[in-house]
Design a protein around this motif. Sequence first.
Motif, short mmCIF file in Angstrom:
data_model
loop_
_atom_site.label_atom_id
_atom_site.label_comp_id
_atom_site.label_asym_id
_atom_site.label_seq_id
_atom_site.Cartn_x
_atom_site.Cartn_y
_atom_site.Cartn_z
N SER A 64 64.65 9.65 -53.86
CA SER A 64 64.55 8.58 -54.86
C SER A 64 63.68 8.72 -56.09
N SER A 65 64.20 7.79 -56.94
CA SER A 65 63.66 7.45 -58.14
C SER A 65 62.52 6.28 -58.08
N ALA A 66 62.50 5.69 -56.87
CA ALA A 66 61.40 4.53 -56.54
C ALA A 66 60.24 5.14 -56.71
N GLU A 67 59.19 4.19 -56.91
CA GLU A 67 57.93 4.68 -57.28
C GLU A 67 57.34 5.11 -55.70
N ALA A 68 56.72 6.21 -55.55
CA ALA A 68 56.39 6.98 -54.35
C ALA A 68 55.43 6.35 -53.52
N GLN A 69 54.47 5.79 -54.17
CA GLN A 69 53.22 5.08 -53.56
C GLN A 69 53.71 3.91 -53.04
N VAL A 70 54.77 3.15 -53.41
CA VAL A 70 55.64 2.08 -52.67
C VAL A 70 56.42 2.59 -51.76
N ALA A 71 57.31 3.10 -52.27
CA ALA A 71 58.51 3.49 -51.63
C ALA A 71 58.20 4.31 -50.19
N ALA A 72 57.53 5.52 -50.33
CA ALA A 72 57.11 6.14 -49.18
C ALA A 72 56.68 5.72 -47.94
N PRO A 73 55.70 4.99 -48.07
CA PRO A 73 55.03 4.27 -46.85
C PRO A 73 56.35 3.22 -46.20
N GLU A 74 56.95 2.52 -47.12
CA GLU A 74 58.01 1.80 -46.73
C GLU A 74 59.17 2.74 -45.86
N ALA A 75 59.43 3.79 -46.69
CA ALA A 75 60.59 4.50 -46.04
C ALA A 75 60.03 5.17 -44.39
N ARG A 76 58.67 5.59 -44.30
CA ARG A 76 58.35 5.79 -42.99
C ARG A 76 58.41 4.75 -42.19
N ARG A 77 57.88 3.59 -42.57
CA ARG A 77 58.21 2.49 -41.62
C ARG A 77 59.43 2.61 -40.81
N TYR A 78 60.56 2.69 -41.60
CA TYR A 78 61.84 2.86 -41.06
C TYR A 78 62.26 3.90 -40.42
N GLY A 79 61.47 5.00 -40.22
CA GLY A 79 61.91 6.17 -39.68
C GLY A 79 61.76 7.38 -40.38
N ALA A 80 61.79 7.59 -41.77
CA ALA A 80 61.91 8.73 -42.56
C ALA A 80 60.37 9.60 -42.36
N VAL A 81 60.79 10.83 -42.51
CA VAL A 81 59.38 11.70 -42.16
C VAL A 81 58.88 12.03 -43.46
#
Length: 189
Positions: A64-81
């Motif tokens: 994603s082009s989303a800001e990694a500091q915000v999006a990465a933890p959110e993505a992990r919450r939903y199951g992304a590795v």
Amino acid sequence: MAAGNVAPDAHIVEAATLDRAVAASAASDLLLILLDLKMPGSAGFSGVALLHAERPSVPILVVSSAEAQVAAPEARRYGAVGFIGKDQDLSVIEDAIAAALAGDHPAPAILIHDEIDAMAGKVASLTPTQLRVLLGVLDGQLNKQIAWELGVAESTIKSHMTTVLAKLGVQNRTQAALAARALGLGADR
């Protein structure tokens, strides 16, 4: 694509929409999902949550082009590795793909540290159908509309909705929608 350099024998399937990605995820030989957060048919992290619900044993890397500091933890919450910024060098992308294929990532178990993580864990525990019902609620659909879209009886949707409310620990559809929106499921990112 980078996956070809990491796994030259890989069969790569591109899906232009979330519905096509879900259909492609049914492949028995699926080893990895690379998912864009802004894929048509997906709002916020709903694509991650849905694909994780469909194939919990298959690692998901969010690109994603989303800001990694915000999006990465959110993505992990939903199951992304993991999370890969679209602006990363090819070598970083290849390393992330190789690590995911090798199983070199934290277990996708959700660590519950606060109320947001707790609710994200509850959403991640929904079955694919229950998640589709919740996404229908987020879209403002009535049970009848969700039933028609999913090709089931309205009574089946009512049953799923009861289970969704219980799993989320909320009293009604509005509270379920507010909780899901607070987690970014209904937001365009």
